[in-house]
Structure formats: C-alpha cells, structure tokens
Design a protein around this motif. Structure first.
Motif, PDB file in Angstrom:
ATOM      1  N   LEU A  57      35.113  31.961  49.868  1.00 17.15           N
ATOM      2  CA  LEU A  57      36.500  32.173  50.261  1.00 17.15           C
ATOM      3  C   LEU A  57      36.542  33.162  51.432  1.00 17.15           C
ATOM      4  O   LEU A  57      35.591  33.912  51.633  1.00 17.15           O
ATOM      5  N   PRO A  58      37.635  33.188  52.181  1.00 14.83           N
ATOM      6  CA  PRO A  58      37.810  34.259  53.180  1.00 14.83           C
ATOM      7  C   PRO A  58      38.172  35.560  52.465  1.00 14.83           C
ATOM      8  O   PRO A  58      39.325  36.009  52.492  1.00 14.83           O
ATOM      9  N   TRP A  59      37.200  36.168  51.817  1.00  8.22           N
ATOM     10  CA  TRP A  59      37.458  37.312  50.944  1.00  8.22           C
ATOM     11  C   TRP A  59      38.075  38.495  51.674  1.00  8.22           C
ATOM     12  O   TRP A  59      38.760  39.333  51.059  1.00  8.22           O
ATOM     13  N   GLU A  60      37.856  38.583  52.965  1.00 11.27           N
ATOM     14  CA  GLU A  60      38.463  39.695  53.704  1.00 11.27           C
ATOM     15  C   GLU A  60      39.990  39.603  53.700  1.00 11.27           C
ATOM     16  O   GLU A  60      40.681  40.595  53.987  1.00 11.27           O
ATOM     17  N   ASP A  61      40.521  38.431  53.345  1.00  6.21           N
ATOM     18  CA  ASP A  61      41.969  38.241  53.261  1.00  6.21           C
ATOM     19  C   ASP A  61      42.476  38.318  51.821  1.00  6.21           C
ATOM     20  O   ASP A  61      43.639  38.004  51.558  1.00  6.21           O
ATOM     21  N   VAL A  62      41.606  38.705  50.895  1.00  4.17           N
ATOM     22  CA  VAL A  62      41.963  38.755  49.476  1.00  4.17           C
ATOM     23  C   VAL A  62      42.024  40.205  49.004  1.00  4.17           C
ATOM     24  O   VAL A  62      41.144  41.012  49.297  1.00  4.17           O
ATOM     25  N   GLN A  63      43.070  40.515  48.274  1.00  5.34           N
ATOM     26  CA  GLN A  63      43.210  41.818  47.613  1.00  5.34           C
ATOM     27  C   GLN A  63      43.016  41.594  46.115  1.00  5.34           C
ATOM     28  O   GLN A  63      43.642  40.707  45.536  1.00  5.34           O
ATOM     29  N   VAL A  64      42.145  42.362  45.511  1.00  6.13           N
ATOM     30  CA  VAL A  64      41.883  42.255  44.073  1.00  6.13           C
ATOM     31  C   VAL A  64      42.399  43.518  43.402  1.00  6.13           C
ATOM     32  O   VAL A  64      41.992  44.631  43.746  1.00  6.13           O
ATOM     33  N   ALA A  65      43.309  43.346  42.471  1.00  5.75           N
ATOM     34  CA  ALA A  65      43.937  44.482  41.794  1.00  5.75           C
ATOM     35  C   ALA A  65      43.876  44.273  40.287  1.00  5.75           C
ATOM     36  O   ALA A  65      43.568  43.181  39.806  1.00  5.75           O
ATOM     37  N   LEU A  66      44.187  45.322  39.557  1.00  4.94           N
ATOM     38  CA  LEU A  66      44.140  45.266  38.100  1.00  4.94           C
ATOM     39  C   LEU A  66      45.472  44.838  37.490  1.00  4.94           C
ATOM     40  O   LEU A  66      46.540  45.210  37.982  1.00  4.94           O
ATOM     41  N   VAL A  67      45.390  44.080  36.414  1.00  2.00           N
ATOM     42  CA  VAL A  67      46.562  43.789  35.598  1.00  2.00           C
ATOM     43  C   VAL A  67      46.983  45.035  34.834  1.00  2.00           C
ATOM     44  O   VAL A  67      48.168  45.342  34.719  1.00  2.00           O
ATOM     45  N   ASP A  68      45.988  45.777  34.310  1.00  2.00           N
ATOM     46  CA  ASP A  68      46.307  46.988  33.557  1.00  2.00           C
ATOM     47  C   ASP A  68      45.102  47.906  33.535  1.00  2.00           C
ATOM     48  O   ASP A  68      43.989  47.504  33.896  1.00  2.00           O
ATOM     49  N   GLU A  69      45.357  49.140  33.117  1.00  2.00           N
ATOM     50  CA  GLU A  69      44.289  50.136  33.104  1.00  2.00           C
ATOM     51  C   GLU A  69      44.500  51.157  31.999  1.00  2.00           C
ATOM     52  O   GLU A  69      45.628  51.590  31.742  1.00  2.00           O
ATOM     53  N   ARG A  70      43.414  51.513  31.340  1.00  2.00           N
ATOM     54  CA  ARG A  70      43.426  52.690  30.484  1.00  2.00           C
ATOM     55  C   ARG A  70      43.506  53.922  31.390  1.00  2.00           C
ATOM     56  O   ARG A  70      42.903  53.925  32.461  1.00  2.00           O
ATOM     57  N   TRP A  71      44.222  54.952  30.951  1.00  2.00           N
ATOM     58  CA  TRP A  71      44.383  56.119  31.825  1.00  2.00           C
ATOM     59  C   TRP A  71      43.153  57.018  31.691  1.00  2.00           C
ATOM     60  O   TRP A  71      43.185  58.106  31.126  1.00  2.00           O
ATOM     61  N   VAL A  72      42.049  56.511  32.249  1.00  2.00           N
ATOM     62  CA  VAL A  72      40.768  57.234  32.238  1.00  2.00           C
ATOM     63  C   VAL A  72      40.188  57.182  33.645  1.00  2.00           C
ATOM     64  O   VAL A  72      40.507  56.286  34.438  1.00  2.00           O
TER      65      VAL A  72
END
Length: 232
Positions: A57-72
């Motif tokens: 894929l053109p990964w430089e055009d992709v942002q990967v983020a979290l659905v959720d996170e433990r506060w650690v």
C-alpha cells in the motif's frame, strides 16, 4: 447492524480481513489522498498486523491510530500503543504515520481535550476500524457499567475520543482508566470489522445481540454497521 462472515480457520479470516482492510484504505486514499486506520490491541489481531505489514500500500499516506488505550506508559507490558508498533510498524507498513493516545496527563479525563486535538488531525472518517470483543461483551473500552459509558455511546456527541473508568474485573485487570474512540467516531467508518475467534466469544456475541442487549457490543451494533469476522 451486524453482518456475519464465518470462516473455517483463522488463516482464511486473516486473508479476508487483509483484503477488505487494504481495499478500504486504498479507496480512501484514492478519494482523499490519505486514509486513517483505527486498530485494537490484543493477541487476536496480531496475525492480521503481520500480514498487513507486507501489503504493498502507499503507507506514507496511511495514518494508524488506536481504537482504545489503557492509561499506561508505552513501556508498560499492557500498552496497546507498544503492541501496535511492535506488531505493525515493520516491513512496508513502517512508512505509515502512527498515532497513540497516551499523554503526560495523570488520567484520561484530564487528557481528553488534548487527545481529541491530536485525533482531529487524522483523516475522517476512519477508512477502517478494527474492533475486538471481550468475554464480558465489551468492545473498544466500552465496558459494562463503566464510568463514562453513556457519554461514549451517545451519538449526539461529536468528540472523537472519550475517557472511561471501568469497574475492575478479570477482563480489565488493574488498568481500569481508559481512553477510547467514541461510538460516533466508530460508526462513521464505512468498514467496521469485529475480529473474534473461538466458540466462547461467538456465543457471547450471539447472546448479546439476542438477549443481553444492554451489553456494550450490542449497543454499538444498534448505531453502527459492523461486519463480524469469526473463526474457530
């Protein structure tokens, strides 16, 4: 609304998810020049991350983020951000832009404004959202009876991220303070994948949809079009 896709084994499920996720990201890039993919932690998605990391894929055009996170912190063994980066920030996917949720704030409630500002820079809506589900019927960090759950599920609110504090259980462990995408942010995505394995979780989800409709996963399904990818 729930659409089921059942597979004979996990390799088939991963292949299908890789294809569908890649197409969702590619479609968004063709339309908007960039795409954001929201992912969950846990052991179940690891094979998908390993497969996606090798997709051209053109990964430089992709942002990967979290659905959720433990506060650690990210050096904590249960940090979703650390897991995401370790499993996905490799191979071809290393060119993507990775965005975590954890900030310097002591708790997610204090951090909500800053995390929302950070997430507002991501391409919206998310081209694809990858969810998991716990044996208690939670998805994202929408835990049963959590403080902040009603606000998180309120489709009238336009916040991308919301703070929650879960009731401690065997599922939550000690990390009860969480940050999560809101139901409205998840529901806006054209591709919402719920990846689950095993008969136990299938039974939990079926029961939630039919009888235990108060469980968070069933409540999210009332406002979002979710495709379940299931394998034994």
């Amino acid at each position: 609304m729930i659409t089921w896709r059942n597979f004979d084994d996990r390799a088939q499920m991963v292949d299908a998810l890789e294809e569908d996720t890649s197409e969702a990201l590619s479609r968004a890039i063709r339309r908007n020049g960039r795409a954001a993919w929201a992912v969950s932690g846990g052991s179940t998605p690891k094979p998908l991350f390993e497969a996606m990391a090798q997709v051209a894929l053109p990964w430089e055009d992709v942002q990967v983020a979290l659905v959720d996170e433990r506060w650690v912190d990210t050096n904590h063994p249960r940090s979703n951000e650390a897991f995401m980066r370790g499993a996905l920030q490799t191979g071809l996917a290393a060119e993507a832009h990775f965005v975590g949720m954890k900030s310097k704030h002591d708790n997610p409630w204090e951090a909500a404004a800053d995390v929302n500002k950070r997430y507002s820079s991501l391409a919206q809506p998310f081209a694809s959202v990858l969810l998991g589900m716990g044996s208690d019927g939670h998805t994202a960090s929408f835990f049963p009876d959590a403080e902040g759950l009603e606000a998180a599920l309120d489709m009238r609110k336009d916040a991308l991220c919301v703070a929650l504090t879960a009731k401690k259980s065997e599922v939550t462990g000690d990390e009860v303070d969480r940050m999560s995408l809101s139901a409205s942010a998840i529901a806006a995505s054209p591709h919402i994948a719920l990846m689950i394995t095993g008969e136990e979780k299938k039974t939990v989800l079926e029961r939630a949809l039919e009888k235990d409709t108060h469980l968070p996963v069933a409540r999210l399904a009332e406002v979002a079009d979710i495709t379940v990818y299931w394998a034994p």
